[in-house]
Design an enzyme around this catalytic site. Structure first.
Site, mmCIF file in Angstrom:
data_model
loop_
_atom_site.group_PDB
_atom_site.id
_atom_site.type_symbol
_atom_site.label_atom_id
_atom_site.label_comp_id
_atom_site.label_asym_id
_atom_site.label_seq_id
_atom_site.Cartn_x
_atom_site.Cartn_y
_atom_site.Cartn_z
ATOM 1 N N THR A 49 0.822 -1.208 0.000
ATOM 2 C CA THR A 49 0.000 0.000 0.000
ATOM 3 C C THR A 49 0.857 1.259 0.000
ATOM 4 O OG1 THR A 49 -0.239 -0.339 2.395
ATOM 5 C CG2 THR A 49 -2.085 -0.975 1.018
ATOM 6 N N TYR A 112 -12.862 -1.676 3.676
ATOM 7 C CA TYR A 112 -14.162 -1.038 3.455
ATOM 8 C C TYR A 112 -15.338 -1.983 3.675
ATOM 9 C CZ TYR A 112 -17.829 1.980 1.650
ATOM 10 O OH TYR A 112 -18.960 2.736 1.545
ATOM 11 N N TYR A 138 -1.898 -9.744 5.841
ATOM 12 C CA TYR A 138 -1.523 -8.386 6.244
ATOM 13 C C TYR A 138 -2.680 -7.794 7.012
ATOM 14 C CZ TYR A 138 0.059 -3.485 5.684
ATOM 15 O OH TYR A 138 0.456 -2.179 5.901
ATOM 16 N N ARG A 143 -6.142 0.941 8.142
ATOM 17 C CA ARG A 143 -6.510 1.167 6.741
ATOM 18 C C ARG A 143 -7.762 0.404 6.341
ATOM 19 N NH1 ARG A 143 -3.072 3.588 3.089
ATOM 20 N NH2 ARG A 143 -0.954 4.054 3.790
ATOM 21 N N LYS A 167 2.069 -10.102 8.214
ATOM 22 C CA LYS A 167 2.558 -8.779 8.561
ATOM 23 C C LYS A 167 1.510 -8.186 9.493
ATOM 24 C CE LYS A 167 3.590 -4.176 6.676
ATOM 25 N NZ LYS A 167 3.583 -3.311 5.462
ATOM 26 N N ILE A 209 8.298 -5.545 7.803
ATOM 27 C CA ILE A 209 8.138 -4.957 6.469
ATOM 28 C C ILE A 209 7.903 -3.472 6.721
ATOM 29 C CG2 ILE A 209 6.738 -4.818 4.379
ATOM 30 C CD1 ILE A 209 6.259 -7.828 4.650
#
Length: 293
Positions: A49, A112, A138, A143, A167, A209
């Site tokens: 991202t 979302y 992830y 987010r 992650k 990461i």
């Protein structure tokens, strides 16, 4: 192949540099790739991202993947990000994207839609069955709007073949400790929170990461290696000067922060694609002061 061995240490979620007219700046991307590798990071992540993937076309994504493979030339492992909130479209991407030279696929939990924990499990179950490479989960609820609970992560780790790691970026130390306590032996656990990774290494994480490693690859990766060696005196000495940088990197948004750092360092132009915009002038000046101190 054990991802815990291959991906131990510092991975960098590399930015996507743009020119002033909005095209991908492949010259700057090559410069950034070489800078990371020459300064000791263990692997690269293309199309995370941080690479502004929501604003890249599929054709651009394929071009970036192939370019990264070509310029890395086998010097370090490469992970490719393939994430989104439409499970069936992601299956098509996993079939079409050039993943032969990748060691794994990093895939963010659906954003979302805010699926239930069962929905998150089923989403990853389908992706894992379709992917030619191991899937690294992830979890980034800041987010996506939905936390992937430790129980879901562990269920995926124990029950679904081709799920190779996570992650973890929930900014939740207790959740991390539950995952680390109960993970399978082969299961990679890396941090996605640059500001928390040093204490997370003490809990047993395998590395990170990172966003910050884009602009501080040597210092940051040295800090991670010290932490992995349980030399936390050295790790703290390397990490303490970066605490202000972590704040500046994420004070407004990512990757506007890291692109400002890299632009001031002369690595890339300070260009983003809408709806992302460069840092506000006041914060940009604070970054300049920090880097020039």
């Amino acid at each position: 192949m054990s991802l815990r061995r291959t991906l131990r240490g510092t991975g960098v979620a590399i930015v996507t540099p743009f020119t002033g007219n909005g095209d991908i700046d492949f010259n700057a991307l090559e410069r950034l790739i070489n800078h990371q590798i020459n300064n000791g990071v263990e692997y690269l992540v293309a199309l995370g991202t941080t690479g502004e993937t929501p604003t890249l076309s599929k054709e651009e994504k394929i071009d970036i993947i192939n370019f990264v493979y070509d310029k890395v030339a086998g010097r370090v492992p490469v992970i490719v990000g393939v994430g989104g909130n439409n499970t069936h479209e992601l299956v098509k991407d996993l079939e079409k994207f050039p993943l032969e030279k990748a060691v794994a696929v990093l895939s963010a939990s659906p954003y979302y839609n805010k699926p239930s924990q069962e929905g998150i499990f089923k989403h990853y179950e389908v992706l894992a069955a379709s992917s030619p490479k191991p899937i690294i989960l992830y979890n980034v609820p800041g987010r996506t709007g939905r936390n992937m609970e430790a129980s879901t992560t562990l269920r995926l780790a124990h029950e679904v073949p081709n799920i190779g790691g996570i992650k973890e970026a929930a900014n939740n130390m207790v959740q991390c400790m539950h995952i680390l306590r109960d993970r399978p032996e082969h299961f990679l656990v890396v941090s996605g929170d640059d500001d928390l990774v040093m204490p997370q290494l003490a809990c047993g994480m395998d590395g990170v990461i990172s966003v910050a490693a884009n602009c501080f690859p040597r210092q940051f990766s040295d800090m991670i290696r010290a932490g992995l060696a349980h030399d936390f005196v050295t790790a703290k000495k390397l990490n303490d000067p970066l605490l202000e940088a972590y704040h500046l990197l994420f004070a407004e948004n990512n990757p506007a922060g890291v692109k400002a750092f890299l632009a001031i360092q002369g690595m890339i132009g300070n260009h983003l694609r809408l709806p992302m915009v460069p840092l506000s002038e006041g914060l940009y000046q604070k970054v300049k002061v920090y880097l020039n101190a």
